[in-house]
Design a protein around this motif. Structure first.
Motif, PDB file in Angstrom:
ATOM      1  N   ASP A 310       0.932  -1.191   0.129  1.00  0.00           N
ATOM      2  CA  ASP A 310      -0.019  -0.094  -0.013  1.00  0.00           C
ATOM      3  C   ASP A 310       0.849   1.318   0.010  1.00  0.00           C
ATOM      4  OD1 ASP A 310      -1.871  -1.721   0.143  1.00  0.00           O
ATOM      5  OD2 ASP A 310      -2.751  -1.115   2.058  1.00  0.00           O
ATOM      6  N   LYS A 311       2.082   1.219   0.729  1.00  0.00           N
ATOM      7  CA  LYS A 311       2.987   2.287   1.260  1.00  0.00           C
ATOM      8  C   LYS A 311       3.476   2.829  -0.439  1.00  0.00           C
ATOM      9  CE  LYS A 311       6.469   4.158   3.887  1.00  0.00           C
ATOM     10  NZ  LYS A 311       7.310   3.799   4.612  1.00  0.00           N
ATOM     11  N   GLU A 312       3.973   1.579  -1.004  1.00  0.00           N
ATOM     12  CA  GLU A 312       4.304   1.889  -2.499  1.00  0.00           C
ATOM     13  C   GLU A 312       3.467   2.410  -3.496  1.00  0.00           C
ATOM     14  OE1 GLU A 312       8.080  -1.289  -2.595  1.00  0.00           O
ATOM     15  OE2 GLU A 312       6.082  -2.199  -2.745  1.00  0.00           O
ATOM     16  N   PHE A 313       2.137   1.891  -3.310  1.00  0.00           N
ATOM     17  CA  PHE A 313       1.316   2.331  -4.061  1.00  0.00           C
ATOM     18  C   PHE A 313       0.978   3.810  -3.954  1.00  0.00           C
ATOM     19  CE2 PHE A 313      -3.590   2.782  -4.424  1.00  0.00           C
ATOM     20  CZ  PHE A 313      -3.534   2.836  -5.981  1.00  0.00           C
ATOM     21  N   LEU A 314       0.734   4.247  -2.608  1.00  0.00           N
ATOM     22  CA  LEU A 314       0.244   5.387  -2.438  1.00  0.00           C
ATOM     23  C   LEU A 314       1.581   6.450  -2.624  1.00  0.00           C
ATOM     24  CD1 LEU A 314      -1.491   5.285   1.024  1.00  0.00           C
ATOM     25  CD2 LEU A 314      -2.547   5.338  -1.267  1.00  0.00           C
ATOM     26  N   LYS A 315       2.495   6.033  -2.673  1.00  0.00           N
ATOM     27  CA  LYS A 315       4.000   6.718  -2.827  1.00  0.00           C
ATOM     28  C   LYS A 315       4.013   7.141  -4.363  1.00  0.00           C
ATOM     29  CE  LYS A 315       8.945   7.042  -2.703  1.00  0.00           C
ATOM     30  NZ  LYS A 315       9.946   6.152  -2.822  1.00  0.00           N
ATOM     31  N   LYS A 547       2.908  14.073   0.067  1.00  0.00           N
ATOM     32  CA  LYS A 547       2.817  12.710   0.674  1.00  0.00           C
ATOM     33  C   LYS A 547       0.839  12.300   0.474  1.00  0.00           C
ATOM     34  CE  LYS A 547       6.321  11.806   3.664  1.00  0.00           C
ATOM     35  NZ  LYS A 547       6.899  12.768   4.859  1.00  0.00           N
ATOM     36  N   LEU A 548       1.037  11.144   0.044  1.00  0.00           N
ATOM     37  CA  LEU A 548      -0.543  10.646   0.129  1.00  0.00           C
ATOM     38  C   LEU A 548      -0.675   9.732   1.229  1.00  0.00           C
ATOM     39  CD1 LEU A 548      -3.124  10.810  -1.543  1.00  0.00           C
ATOM     40  CD2 LEU A 548      -2.338   8.996  -2.856  1.00  0.00           C
ATOM     41  N   GLU A 549      -1.402   9.910   2.270  1.00  0.00           N
ATOM     42  CA  GLU A 549      -1.505   9.070   3.363  1.00  0.00           C
ATOM     43  C   GLU A 549      -2.816   8.750   3.839  1.00  0.00           C
ATOM     44  OE1 GLU A 549       2.496  10.958   5.784  1.00  0.00           O
ATOM     45  OE2 GLU A 549       0.512  12.005   5.939  1.00  0.00           O
ATOM     46  N   VAL A 550      -2.891   7.634   4.560  1.00  0.00           N
ATOM     47  CA  VAL A 550      -4.129   7.305   5.235  1.00  0.00           C
ATOM     48  C   VAL A 550      -4.595   8.288   6.161  1.00  0.00           C
ATOM     49  CG1 VAL A 550      -5.206   5.649   6.875  1.00  0.00           C
ATOM     50  CG2 VAL A 550      -3.783   4.794   4.715  1.00  0.00           C
TER      51      VAL A 550
END
Ligand SMILES: [Zn+2]
Length: 575
Positions: A310-315, A547-550
């Motif tokens: 998910d982190k790689e995707f949102l990055k 940054k795209l974050e939850v």
């Protein structure tokens, strides 16, 4: 039928020799001037040499050049031979070397305007020691291949040499991953398993695989790029990409991008690209759909394939949004204009591109993201952009005329169950700022704009110019609007010499900028075409990475919707 034999008598000299057998009575030969998918006239005829026509008895007959890419032949001509020079390492040109060659159809094969719709058959004679000829063309003999027409020939790059071959099957279709030049640094069985996972995710998305066979030509030749074809793709990267996770993720994204094109642009395509004119620009306003939506789904489907976190995707998503929001050209050019002018802008970038142009890839992807969530909102999670793509493929896909931009926009409204024409037009045909907020809230995400350092250290400052180093000289490559560099009158090609009273060496600018605070003024000494010029610069805060974050405050409904988006599974609509 057109028949060709390609030989490499001295590949180290970067030449291939082509002999073609002509159907009788034909008089005009032509070379394509561009490769579909790469929207720039490249004038391939410039690499054709020594063209000679022969009659039945093998006697040379007249072949007169009538334009940059056409020849008029004596009617008695039945055979033509020529040499092709190839030493341009890109996905759309030719590269020929001692131990391998990658040939593209457009720069290699001359044809006849009256024969474009007829079969084209090629034989490849490889030098001793070369083990394979890999292409998606139908094999009809030993290194003999047939294309149904010139389009298929141009759409089927050929890799000759000794690549490492991995094979896998999905839905009964054979897939080849042919890797050249990995230097033993890649885990190729793993790369093949990953490519297979990507093929499966895309096949699940579209509902099956539309080709007879598919080839990934994976050239690790220290060059970058990818080009889509109906039944294959050429990928260019580095032998080191297999060892660094971040670089490998980029390779996976490239595989996913080019594979999404199997449908989007190769089969489901803008009506303007239904029939290619190989001798002129082919204008379309719809590359923001064909390329932009592909850029969006490359990461969405890679996430759904399970190969990235998910982190790689949102990055990756954040990088795309950041590149849209930080390029001054977004206020000048709409994506539909960017698409139309791809031939003179996107594919011909210069020092002012950053100020005058927007990428239909990045902004097209941002638009896809906004539209995807808007459709989900309008339909209470029942429909999404996925449904738009599938319905568009049903209506305008293989064997049917392509879509007009208007038809595609109407289809978005149809799936959303409400008229979104004005909404879509504002995104695609104007330079109005994009509003991500509704999409972010729907998914329980926040797009965190760059903030001050958390540790209380001073905010970093910047000049904002794009720089390059040439022979140890620190040169300005581009000056984006809205930066201290722009405000102080810095120019492209200026050589930066000193800040304040001190010399700045080419590798020391960042270090020197640490001495300044936001709002500080100082002199900037540059050499402009040899003359010393002093500018007065005022530093502003250096923007950090987006940054795209939850969003920790997001409720369970948003969390469920995010999960549905990332997994592609149809969830129970959560309210
Ligand atoms: Zn693409």
């Amino acid at each position: 039928m057109m028949r060709y034999t390609v030989r490499f008598p001295a590949p180290q000299s970067h030449y291939a020799e082509v002999e073609m057998v002509l159907p009788p009575g034909q008089r005009t030969l032509m070379a394509a001037v561009w490769t579909p998918g790469s929207y720039l006239l490249r004038e391939y005829a410039r690499n054709i040499e020594g063209l000679t026509a022969y009659d039945e008895a093998g006697k040379p007959v007249e072949a007169v050049k009538t334009s940059k890419n056409r020849w008029r032949l004596d009617p008695r001509a039945v055979r033509v031979s020529y040499r092709v020079y190839g030493r341009e390492m890109t996905v759309r040109t030719n590269f020929i070397e001692g131990d391998f060659a990658v040939l593209n159809g457009a720069p290699t094969f001359l044809t006849m305007p009256s024969m474009l719709g007829e079969p084209h058959e090629i034989s490849v004679v490889t030098p001793p020691g070369w083990t394979s000829v890999v292409t998606a063309l139908e094999k009809v003999g030993d290194n003999r291949f047939r294309a149904a027409d010139f389009d298929e020939l141009v759409d089927s790059p050929i890799l000759c040499g000794s690549p490492l071959i991995s094979r896998f099957e999905v839905a009964g279709k054979e897939h080849v991953l042919a890797t050249w030049n990995d230097g033993g640094l890649w885990d190729l069985p793993q790369a093949a398993r990953d490519a297979e996972a990507i093929v499966r995710a895309h096949s699940d998305f579209w509902g099956g695989l539309p080709y007879p066979r598919y080839a990934f030509l994976n050239l690790l030749v220290e060059a970058r790029g990818g080009l889509e074809h109906k039944n294959s793709t050429v990928l260019m990267g580095s032998r080191f990409d297999g060892r660094v996770r971040e670089q490998y993720v980029k390779w996976l994204l490239l595989v996913s991008h080019e594979f999404f094109h199997v449908w989007n642009v190769k089969r489901l395509r803008p009506v303007e690209l239904d029939r290619f004119d190989y001798e002129a620009e082919n204008y379309t306003p719809s590359l923001w759909i064909a390329e932009g939506f592909t850029a969006y789904y490359e990461s969405v489907l890679l996430r759904r394939s399970g190969l990235i976190t998910d982190k790689e995707f949102l990055k990756e998503m954040a990088l795309t949004l950041e590149s849209v929001e930080t390029v001054p050209g977004r206020e000048v050019q709409s994506v539909r204009e960017a698409s139309w002018d791809a031939w003179i802008k996107f594919y011909r970038p210069d020092e002012n591109s950053v100020n005058s142009a927007i990428s239909y890839y990045d902004k097209g992807a941002a638009i896809a993201f906004i539209l995807d969530m808007r459709i989900r909102q309008e339909t209470d999670s029942d429909k999404s952009l996925d449904d738009v793509m599938r319905l568009a493929n049903e209506r305008y896909g293989e064997g049917k005329p392509g879509y007009t931009e208007e038809q595609f926009i109407a289809l978005i409204s149809e799936v959303a169950g409400t008229d979104l024409t004005a909404f879509v037009r504002r995104l695609s045909a104007t330079t109005e700022p994009l509003d991500y907020q509704p999409a972010l809230e729907w998914l329980g995400l926040k797009l965190a704009p760059p903030e001050a350092p958390a540790d209380g250290s001073p905010e970093p400052v910047w000049l904002g110019a794009k720089l390059k180093v040439d022979s140890g000289r620190l040169l300005v490559a581009a000056v984006p609007r809205g930066t201290p560099a722009f405000a102080c009158g810095l120019d492209a090609e200026d050589e930066i010499l000193a800040l304040g009273d001190y010399r700045v060496l080419s590798d020391k600018l960042d270090e020197r900028l640490k001495l300044y605070r936001v709002g500080d003024k100082t002199s900037l000494l540059v050499a402009r075409r040899g003359k010393l010029v002093t500018l007065e610069v005022t530093f502003t805060r250096k923007p950090g990475a987006w940054k795209l974050e939850v969003d920790p405050k997001a409720g369970p409904a948003a969390v469920a919707r995010r999960e549905q988006w990332m997994s592609g599974r149809q969830a129970v609509p959560a309210r």
